[in-house]
Design a protein around this motif. Structure first.
Motif, PDB file in Angstrom:
ATOM      1  N   MET A   1       0.828  -1.214   0.000  1.00 18.79           N
ATOM      2  CA  MET A   1       0.000   0.000   0.000  1.00 18.79           C
ATOM      3  C   MET A   1       0.855   1.252   0.000  1.00 18.79           C
ATOM      4  SD  MET A   1      -3.085  -0.947   2.638  1.00 18.79           S
ATOM      5  CE  MET A   1      -3.623   0.774   2.640  1.00 18.79           C
ATOM      6  N   ARG A   2       1.913   1.245   0.789  1.00 18.04           N
ATOM      7  CA  ARG A   2       2.783   2.420   0.840  1.00 18.04           C
ATOM      8  C   ARG A   2       3.342   2.749  -0.543  1.00 18.04           C
ATOM      9  NH1 ARG A   2       7.415   2.276   5.208  1.00 18.04           N
ATOM     10  NH2 ARG A   2       8.026   0.428   3.996  1.00 18.04           N
ATOM     11  N   ALA A   3       3.793   1.717  -1.256  1.00 19.08           N
ATOM     12  CA  ALA A   3       4.344   1.938  -2.593  1.00 19.08           C
ATOM     13  C   ALA A   3       3.286   2.517  -3.534  1.00 19.08           C
ATOM     14  CB  ALA A   3       4.893   0.623  -3.150  1.00 19.08           C
ATOM     15  N   ILE A   4       2.076   1.994  -3.464  1.00 15.61           N
ATOM     16  CA  ILE A   4       0.993   2.467  -4.339  1.00 15.61           C
ATOM     17  C   ILE A   4       0.635   3.916  -4.040  1.00 15.61           C
ATOM     18  CG2 ILE A   4      -1.470   2.186  -4.871  1.00 15.61           C
ATOM     19  CD1 ILE A   4      -1.045  -0.852  -4.350  1.00 15.61           C
ATOM     20  N   LEU A   5       0.468   4.232  -2.754  1.00 15.87           N
ATOM     21  CA  LEU A   5       0.009   5.569  -2.358  1.00 15.87           C
ATOM     22  C   LEU A   5       1.089   6.625  -2.540  1.00 15.87           C
ATOM     23  CD1 LEU A   5      -2.009   4.499   0.787  1.00 15.87           C
ATOM     24  CD2 LEU A   5      -2.966   5.419  -1.333  1.00 15.87           C
ATOM     25  N   GLU A   6       2.342   6.259  -2.300  1.00 18.77           N
ATOM     26  CA  GLU A   6       3.423   7.229  -2.501  1.00 18.77           C
ATOM     27  C   GLU A   6       3.577   7.574  -3.978  1.00 18.77           C
ATOM     28  OE1 GLU A   6       6.357   6.589   1.351  1.00 18.77           O
ATOM     29  OE2 GLU A   6       6.903   5.638  -0.566  1.00 18.77           O
TER      30      GLU A   6
ATOM     31  N   ARG B   1     -14.035  -5.056  -5.771  1.00 25.49           N
ATOM     32  CA  ARG B   1     -13.727  -4.944  -7.196  1.00 25.49           C
ATOM     33  C   ARG B   1     -12.346  -5.496  -7.525  1.00 25.49           C
ATOM     34  NH1 ARG B   1     -12.893   0.825  -9.989  1.00 25.49           N
ATOM     35  NH2 ARG B   1     -10.780   0.437  -9.216  1.00 25.49           N
ATOM     36  N   GLU B   2     -11.361  -5.194  -6.690  1.00 27.95           N
ATOM     37  CA  GLU B   2      -9.990  -5.591  -6.998  1.00 27.95           C
ATOM     38  C   GLU B   2      -9.687  -7.043  -6.658  1.00 27.95           C
ATOM     39  OE1 GLU B   2      -7.811  -3.812  -8.674  1.00 27.95           O
ATOM     40  OE2 GLU B   2      -9.199  -2.130  -8.838  1.00 27.95           O
ATOM     41  N   THR B   3     -10.252  -7.557  -5.571  1.00 22.98           N
ATOM     42  CA  THR B   3      -9.900  -8.909  -5.129  1.00 22.98           C
ATOM     43  C   THR B   3     -10.902  -9.967  -5.555  1.00 22.98           C
ATOM     44  OG1 THR B   3     -11.091  -8.755  -3.022  1.00 22.98           O
ATOM     45  CG2 THR B   3      -8.801  -7.941  -3.063  1.00 22.98           C
TER      46      THR B   3
ATOM     47  N   GLU C   1      -1.324  -8.352  -3.389  1.00 25.38           N
ATOM     48  CA  GLU C   1      -1.160  -7.159  -4.218  1.00 25.38           C
ATOM     49  C   GLU C   1      -2.524  -6.590  -4.603  1.00 25.38           C
ATOM     50  OE1 GLU C   1       0.836  -4.104  -6.155  1.00 25.38           O
ATOM     51  OE2 GLU C   1       1.629  -5.636  -4.794  1.00 25.38           O
ATOM     52  N   LYS C   2      -3.464  -7.470  -4.928  1.00 23.03           N
ATOM     53  CA  LYS C   2      -4.823  -7.016  -5.247  1.00 23.03           C
ATOM     54  C   LYS C   2      -5.479  -6.381  -4.022  1.00 23.03           C
ATOM     55  CE  LYS C   2      -5.649 -10.630  -8.728  1.00 23.03           C
ATOM     56  NZ  LYS C   2      -6.475 -11.822  -9.057  1.00 23.03           N
ATOM     57  N   ALA C   3      -5.276  -6.995  -2.858  1.00 19.26           N
ATOM     58  CA  ALA C   3      -5.850  -6.450  -1.628  1.00 19.26           C
ATOM     59  C   ALA C   3      -5.285  -5.065  -1.344  1.00 19.26           C
ATOM     60  CB  ALA C   3      -5.564  -7.386  -0.455  1.00 19.26           C
ATOM     61  N   ALA C   4      -3.978  -4.920  -1.498  1.00 19.56           N
ATOM     62  CA  ALA C   4      -3.341  -3.623  -1.265  1.00 19.56           C
ATOM     63  C   ALA C   4      -3.878  -2.579  -2.235  1.00 19.56           C
ATOM     64  CB  ALA C   4      -1.827  -3.755  -1.416  1.00 19.56           C
ATOM     65  N   ARG C   5      -4.081  -2.981  -3.479  1.00 16.42           N
ATOM     66  CA  ARG C   5      -4.588  -2.059  -4.484  1.00 16.42           C
ATOM     67  C   ARG C   5      -6.031  -1.667  -4.178  1.00 16.42           C
ATOM     68  NH1 ARG C   5      -2.983  -4.698  -8.614  1.00 16.42           N
ATOM     69  NH2 ARG C   5      -4.920  -5.766  -9.180  1.00 16.42           N
TER      70      ARG C   5
END
Length: 324
Positions: A162-167, A252-254, A308-312
């Motif tokens: 999540m950190r990577a996605i949001l940053e 939707r993502e998972t 990864e889907k959950a984080a997204r």
């Protein structure tokens, strides 16, 4: 996160409910209609019933130690693809402002439930902290899959993703712990971290430890609490908005379905017994991403691709909330 233990008392059991309630989800999560419809298309092969889960939660800075209790350490020999699929994590848990992006200027705090080393500090995590409505233990060790993949490993992995996605989208992201503490932080300190950061959104990551056959995710929203140091009244509405966005995008993502054992099929549960919510002064929710004690849910939780889907899904829910 399990329901039996410090910050997580068991709710009253509910029977699994589907059908008309599934349709009602679109009204609860108006901003994520596509997500709910995607879930309906995927369907749900979950079993029914309800049960109490094994202990779970997180801990804090040393305080006066309460009565000591033994904590068992789950086996480290779990069979999963977590190591191969886990992104390399920065050594520090400090926030890292991004230069640009749609979330520039926004602060997000991610709270990975529990700590991999909590089991070594039973006296510290069992001392009581004030959560406004009453006193509860600082934290617990968390749950694990039957094969030994721990909730603490799961939550930290999803937090890194999540950190990577949001940053990348410009947000300033702070973790309440990054595996860099001997234990904790306690539930009250976790709330203070989000408050001190003046976070625009806080999400506490967990996985449940309920009975086999209980499947699906649920998002926990703060109840209206006004007692002692706790006053959630200013954040109840915003937290529900955050939770509804996350629930819809998580589906939707998972492709995962809302819990079949709490929440009456909505994927949303309101609680007044969680210190991490009671003591928050900024919008905050918990998410139980699945049930580690169910073999089908465990297969998802131990998959790096699914994490990864959950984080997204959780991240996109945060983005939708912050964009209004």
């Amino acid at each position: 996160m399990s329901y039996v233990g410090p910050d997580f008392d068991p709710p009253q059991p509910r029977r699994s409910r589907r059908g008309p309630l599934t349709v009602a989800l679109t009204a609860l999560v108006p901003g994520a209609l596509a997500g709910w419809l995607a879930w309906q298309a995927v369907g749900d092969d979950s079993g029914g019933g309800s049960d109490r889960a094994v202990p779970a939660s997180s801990s804090s800075s040393p305080g006066s130690a309460g009565p000591s209790s033994s904590s068992s350490r789950p086996s480290a020999s779990a069979t999963d693809d977590s190591k191969a699929d886990t992104p390399s994590a920065p050594a520090s848990s400090s926030s890292k402002p991004a230069a640009s992006g749609s979330l520039k200027g926004k602060v997000v705090v991610i709270d990975p439930g529990h700590n991999p080393s909590n089991f070594r500090h039973s006296s510290e995590i069992n001392h009581k902290v004030n959560i406004g409505t009453n006193w509860k233990e600082c934290d617990t060790t968390g749950t694990s899959t039957n094969a030994g993949y721990t909730e603490a490993r799961f939550t930290l992995d999803v937090a890194h993703r999540m950190r990577a996605i949001l940053e990348k989208q410009g947000a300033t992201v702070k973790l309440t712990q990054d595996g860099d503490r001997s234990f904790g932080p306690c539930v009250d300190e976790r709330a203070r971290i989000g408050n001190a950061a003046h976070a625009d959104a806080v999400v506490s990551l967990h996985a449940d430890g309920s009975a086999s056959g209980n499947r699906g995710f649920h998002v926990i929203l703060p109840a209206s609490v006004h007692a002692g140091a706790a006053d959630t009244r200013p954040i109840v509405a915003a937290s529900r908005d955050l939770g509804e966005h996350i629930a819809g995008l998580f589906v939707r993502e998972t492709g995962s379905a809302p819990s079949n054992y709490v929440g009456d099929g909505t994927g949303l549960v309101v609680r007044e017994d969680l210190g991490g919510l009671n003591l928050s002064t900024v919008p905050k929710v918990f998410i139980e991403c699945g049930n580690m004690r169910d073999t089908k849910d465990a297969a998802l939780l131990t998959s790096g691709a699914w994490r990864e889907k959950a984080a997204r899904g959780i991240s996109e829910g945060i983005v939708g909330f912050l964009h209004g």
